[in-house]
Design an enzyme around this catalytic site. Sequence first.
Site, short mmCIF file in Angstrom:
data_model
loop_
_atom_site.label_atom_id
_atom_site.label_comp_id
_atom_site.label_asym_id
_atom_site.label_seq_id
_atom_site.Cartn_x
_atom_site.Cartn_y
_atom_site.Cartn_z
N ASP A 122 -12.34 -3.85 -2.11
CA ASP A 122 -13.34 -4.93 -2.19
C ASP A 122 -14.68 -4.44 -1.66
O ASP A 122 -14.73 -3.51 -0.86
CB ASP A 122 -12.85 -6.14 -1.39
N GLU A 138 0.83 -1.20 0.00
CA GLU A 138 0.00 0.00 0.00
C GLU A 138 0.88 1.27 0.00
O GLU A 138 0.45 2.32 -0.47
CB GLU A 138 -0.89 0.03 1.25
N1 SAH Z 1 -4.51 -11.44 2.51
C1 SAH Z 1 -3.84 -10.18 2.40
C2 SAH Z 1 -3.72 -9.61 3.78
C3 SAH Z 1 -4.21 -8.22 3.93
S1 SAH Z 1 -5.56 -8.08 5.01
C4 SAH Z 1 -2.52 -10.35 1.70
O1 SAH Z 1 -2.00 -11.44 1.72
O2 SAH Z 1 -1.98 -9.39 1.11
C5 SAH Z 1 -6.31 -6.65 4.55
C6 SAH Z 1 -5.63 -5.32 4.79
O3 SAH Z 1 -6.34 -4.41 3.99
C7 SAH Z 1 -5.75 -4.78 6.21
O4 SAH Z 1 -4.64 -3.99 6.56
C8 SAH Z 1 -7.07 -3.98 6.20
O5 SAH Z 1 -6.99 -2.74 6.89
C9 SAH Z 1 -7.36 -3.74 4.73
N2 SAH Z 1 -8.65 -4.26 4.21
C10 SAH Z 1 -9.00 -4.21 2.90
N3 SAH Z 1 -10.26 -4.71 2.73
C11 SAH Z 1 -10.72 -5.08 3.94
C12 SAH Z 1 -11.95 -5.67 4.39
N4 SAH Z 1 -12.95 -5.97 3.57
N5 SAH Z 1 -12.07 -5.95 5.72
C13 SAH Z 1 -11.07 -5.66 6.57
N6 SAH Z 1 -9.88 -5.11 6.19
C14 SAH Z 1 -9.69 -4.82 4.90
#
Ligand code: SAH
Length: 226
Positions: free
Chosen positions: A192, A6
Amino acid sequence: MAMRDEARNIIRDLGLTILKKHSPKLPIETYGGKYGDKQIWLQLNGRCPRFGVDNIGTDPSVLNTYIGIVNYEPDLILNAGTAGGFACANAKVGDTYLSHPYVYHHDRRINIPGFDEYGIGKYACYPCGEIAKRLGLKTGVISTGNSLDHTPLDLEIIATHNGEVKEMEAAAIAWLATTYGIPFLAIKTITDIVDGPESTEEEFLKNLNYASKILGEKTIELIDAL
Ligand code: SAH
């Protein structure tokens, strides 16, 4: 900021350089530099040595913020990141929101008088209505929890408190900012759609680079306007 993906564009476009790794045991990194008349410190949570992924969520964010406050005494704390938006609030992937008028926790349910409101938090944000209008950004209540997915109860609590943006860090950072009396603002670009048809993790990963590019551009415009 929570994730390196990010932050990459912002670090490059503001010309920030790494200033400090605060401790050999802690992965938190500070990038810094002058931008116009402002001094910027951008802090990343860093990578978890056990699991090899970026530290995300409330715990690393509080520590990151604390280290930033005690070392640099900032005038304003800005939490930039990605988030989920809601189709029922007309959110689209790539939309950018400023936090307004508060951020809060949706996964701290403590049904004891006093503690119930403490759990939810509701931390006031730096007034941003005019700036949002000028920059063409949306404003909304940001809802923080430590899960990427959601239960029906999460959705109920988010609706009760008028949450329009769901993510994992803002309220934790705002708690510390409030504790120290430092103005706080979050800027979040949507990766998303929480109430949409796609699975959150697939949609998040598909849109992370696209949203991070927009987040970088909008964050720099915001810094210019502040
Ligand atoms: N699976 C991802 C991990 C990121 S988790 C990876 O491997 O890259 C998501 C991150 O984006 C968190 O820092 C959160 O703040 C943000 N985020 C984006 N969409 C989100 C959602 N629907 N719910 C919660 N956090 C979300």
